[in-house]
Design an enzyme around this catalytic site. Structure first.
Site, PDB file in Angstrom:
ATOM      1  N   HIS A 131     119.231  42.192  66.337  1.00  0.00           N
ATOM      2  CA  HIS A 131     118.034  42.220  65.486  1.00  0.00           C
ATOM      3  C   HIS A 131     117.217  40.965  65.805  1.00  0.00           C
ATOM      4  O   HIS A 131     117.790  39.934  66.185  1.00  0.00           O
ATOM      5  CB  HIS A 131     118.508  42.203  64.017  1.00  0.00           C
ATOM      6  CG  HIS A 131     117.424  42.386  63.003  1.00  0.00           C
ATOM      7  ND1 HIS A 131     116.655  41.338  62.557  1.00  0.00           N
ATOM      8  CD2 HIS A 131     117.001  43.478  62.319  1.00  0.00           C
ATOM      9  CE1 HIS A 131     115.813  41.786  61.648  1.00  0.00           C
ATOM     10  NE2 HIS A 131     116.001  43.089  61.481  1.00  0.00           N
ATOM     11  N   GLN A 211     124.709  44.716  59.129  1.00  0.00           N
ATOM     12  CA  GLN A 211     124.884  46.180  59.150  1.00  0.00           C
ATOM     13  C   GLN A 211     126.348  46.587  59.033  1.00  0.00           C
ATOM     14  O   GLN A 211     126.674  47.758  59.161  1.00  0.00           O
ATOM     15  CB  GLN A 211     124.297  46.760  60.441  1.00  0.00           C
ATOM     16  CG  GLN A 211     122.797  46.674  60.522  1.00  0.00           C
ATOM     17  CD  GLN A 211     122.077  47.461  59.428  1.00  0.00           C
ATOM     18  OE1 GLN A 211     122.660  48.341  58.787  1.00  0.00           O
ATOM     19  NE2 GLN A 211     120.821  47.125  59.202  1.00  0.00           N
ATOM     20  N   LYS A 234     121.785  44.826  51.479  1.00  0.00           N
ATOM     21  CA  LYS A 234     122.358  45.906  52.292  1.00  0.00           C
ATOM     22  C   LYS A 234     123.756  46.283  51.791  1.00  0.00           C
ATOM     23  O   LYS A 234     124.439  47.125  52.359  1.00  0.00           O
ATOM     24  CB  LYS A 234     122.400  45.489  53.760  1.00  0.00           C
ATOM     25  CG  LYS A 234     120.997  45.300  54.376  1.00  0.00           C
ATOM     26  CD  LYS A 234     121.064  45.142  55.856  1.00  0.00           C
ATOM     27  CE  LYS A 234     119.845  44.474  56.455  1.00  0.00           C
ATOM     28  NZ  LYS A 234     118.677  45.342  56.581  1.00  0.00           N
TER      29      LYS A 234
HETATM   30  N1  7TS Z   1     120.594  41.582  61.305  1.00  0.00           N
HETATM   31  C1  7TS Z   1     120.675  42.920  61.363  1.00  0.00           C
HETATM   32  C2  7TS Z   1     121.687  43.556  62.266  1.00  0.00           C
HETATM   33  C3  7TS Z   1     119.840  43.676  60.554  1.00  0.00           C
HETATM   34  O1  7TS Z   1     119.922  45.004  60.604  1.00  0.00           O
HETATM   35  C4  7TS Z   1     118.901  43.040  59.706  1.00  0.00           C
HETATM   36  C5  7TS Z   1     117.933  43.810  58.866  1.00  0.00           C
HETATM   37  C6  7TS Z   1     118.886  41.639  59.680  1.00  0.00           C
HETATM   38  C7  7TS Z   1     119.745  40.951  60.497  1.00  0.00           C
HETATM   39  C8  7TS Z   1     117.991  40.870  58.784  1.00  0.00           C
HETATM   40  O2  7TS Z   1     118.349  41.037  57.465  1.00  0.00           O
HETATM   41  P1  7TS Z   1     117.446  40.447  56.293  1.00  0.00           P
HETATM   42  O3  7TS Z   1     118.073  40.968  55.053  1.00  0.00           O
HETATM   43  O4  7TS Z   1     117.469  38.974  56.398  1.00  0.00           O
HETATM   44  O5  7TS Z   1     116.063  40.998  56.526  1.00  0.00           O
HETATM   45  N2  7TS Z   1     117.686  45.115  59.327  1.00  0.00           N
HETATM   46  C9  7TS Z   1     116.708  45.936  58.895  1.00  0.00           C
HETATM   47  C10 7TS Z   1     116.557  47.234  59.358  1.00  0.00           C
HETATM   48  O6  7TS Z   1     117.288  47.771  60.175  1.00  0.00           O
HETATM   49  N3  7TS Z   1     115.479  47.793  58.762  1.00  0.00           N
HETATM   50  O7  7TS Z   1     114.978  46.892  57.909  1.00  0.00           O
HETATM   51  C11 7TS Z   1     115.717  45.728  57.986  1.00  0.00           C
END
Ligand code: 7TS
Length: 414
Positions: A131, A211, A234
């Site tokens: 990501h 994830q 999540k």
């Molecule tokens: N790493 C992974 C593998 C992710 O899927 C996400 C967010 C993040 C880091 C970042 O997480 P955050 O909570 O700090 O934003 N992924 C997604 C997605 O797949 N669609 O929207 C956010």
């Protein structure tokens, strides 16, 4: 962990769905089919109530009052820290740092650990399936410290090119930053093996568990990582709260990047000294209600048990992969044998946004775009994909609705 299949009554899916008020709502006059769980999960009533209770009846700041409410808020906040420790198998409770989310956790490591440990010519290894939040902070660290970012490539099936590990890791590798599960492909990576290979070269290991955390039990000891990051939202918890796990010896060596209240031992104009872990890395008033809500989310998930969750989500992913894969012109992107419940796909020449729009009209929440993983899109030669991502509360009927929406879209764009 307490998720053994024994001693557990069978889970009643209807009752579970009843715990999520959002599942009772309509979108465009249709029952919501929420297939965007990789972006964020819906919240069960105990989480909503825990957050609301804090604001309704228990408001106070933490770590600073002798008064009843402040002590109570502190106890609840710290009780979540202990729940997180237990959830991920950390040794010590102060190894759990609360942040605003995965992104903040990774940036904290990149800035604090990075600036203290990286120098010119050092190498940071990421994978091609990260990501953006596990790429960009390292690019920024590389720019500050004169380091080099190296990339472990992906194979056509969406798994990592493991033989390339020997070539990409080197004695100059200082850090391996790898996702446990890809948000764009679903691929679950053999992180324990990768971590062992990195450790052999003296490198530290950061695991992005954003994830993974909602789908399978985590064990930081078994993974052999120095850092692990995830987001509460999540994991059926609130937004704006997340976790950074760090091995104590590694956290001890990290200078705070944010100064302020709660992170100090003493302050004088001549100089200040810092508090012990975890407070040293949690400056200022944190997201108290969010942390309390995260505690309720962890309780909720563990009550269901990962045995049931994994079984249910595996079944949903299999059904969706077969159903979408059988559509003429559909291309599933990411065929790893071991996957988080994420199904990325394209259909013929139809733009994924058109698929998303038609699905939306049917009350189906489907993600379309690059999923903040542009290198993955580039690797597979697509500008975007449509993505259905599942949680245990999803149903086979929702998969049927998705398939119907895809066929409708094919008619419209024929
Ligand atoms: N790493 C992974 C593998 C992710 O899927 C996400 C967010 C993040 C880091 C970042 O997480 P955050 O909570 O700090 O934003 N992924 C997604 C997605 O797949 N669609 O929207 C956010």
């Amino acid at each position: 962990m307490t998720h053994a299949a024994v001693d557990r009554p069978p889970v009643d899916l209807t009752a579970v769905r009843g715990d999520f008020p959002m599942l009772g709502r309509l979108v465009h006059g249709r029952p919501l089919a929420y297939l965007d769980n990789a972006a964020t999960t819906l919240k069960p009533r105990p989480v909503i109530e825990a957050v609301a209770d804090h604001y309704r009846a228990e408001v106070a700041n933490i770590h600073r009052g002798v008064h009843y409410l402040s002590q109570r808020a502190t106890d609840r906040y710290e009780a979540t820290r202990e729940r997180v420790r237990d959830l991920i198998g950390a040794r010590d409770t102060p190894e759990i740092i609360f942040t605003s989310g995965t992104t903040a956790s990774i940036n904290l490591v990149a800035q604090s650990w990075g600036d203290a440990n990286l120098g010119p010519g050092d190498e940071i290894v990421v994978t091609e399936m990260e990501h953006h939040s596990n790429i960009v902070p390292w690019q920024m660290a590389c720019r500050r410290r004169g380091c080099v970012l190296r990339v472990l490539p992906i194979l056509d099936d969406g798994t990592l090119n493991l033989p390339a590990v020997e070539r990409v890791l080197s004695p100059r590798t200082r850090l391996l930053a790898v996702t446990l599960a890809s948000n764009a492909l679903g691929t679950i990576n053999p992180v324990a093996d990768l971590a062992a290979a990195a450790r052999e070269r003296g490198a530290a290991v950061l695991v992005d568990a954003a994830q993974a955390v909602a789908h399978a039990p985590l064990d930081v000891q078994a993974l052999g990582c120095d850092f692990l990051a995830f987001s509460g939202h999540k994991l059926y918890g609130p937004t704006g709260v997340g976790v950074l796990y760090g091995r104590r010896e590694v956290l001890e060596g990290m200078p705070p990047v944010a100064g302020g209240g709660d992170m100090i031992r003493s302050v004088a104009f001549e100089g200040s000294t810092y508090a012990e872990l975890p407070n040293r890395l949690e400056a200022g008033t944190p997201n108290i209600a969010g942390v309390i809500g995260l505690g309720a989310a962890i309780d909720y998930v563990r009550e269901l048990g990962f045995v049931w969750i994994e079984e249910r989500e595996r079944r949903l992913l299999r059904a969706a992969t077969e159903a979408v894969g059988a559509i003429d012109g559909a291309r599933v992107i990411g065929a790893a044998p071991d996957k988080a419940p994420v199904l990325s796909f394209t259909v013929g020449d139809i733009h994924p946004h058109d698929l998303g729009t038609i699905a939306d009209g049917e009350g189906i929440a489907l993600r379309t775009g690059h999923h903040c993983a542009q290198p993955v899109m580039r690797r597979f030669g697509v500008p975007a994909t449509a993505r259905a991502s599942f949680a245990f509360y999803n149903t086979e009927a929702e998969i049927d609705a998705l398939v119907r929406a895809i066929y409708r879209c094919m008619e419209v764009f024929a």
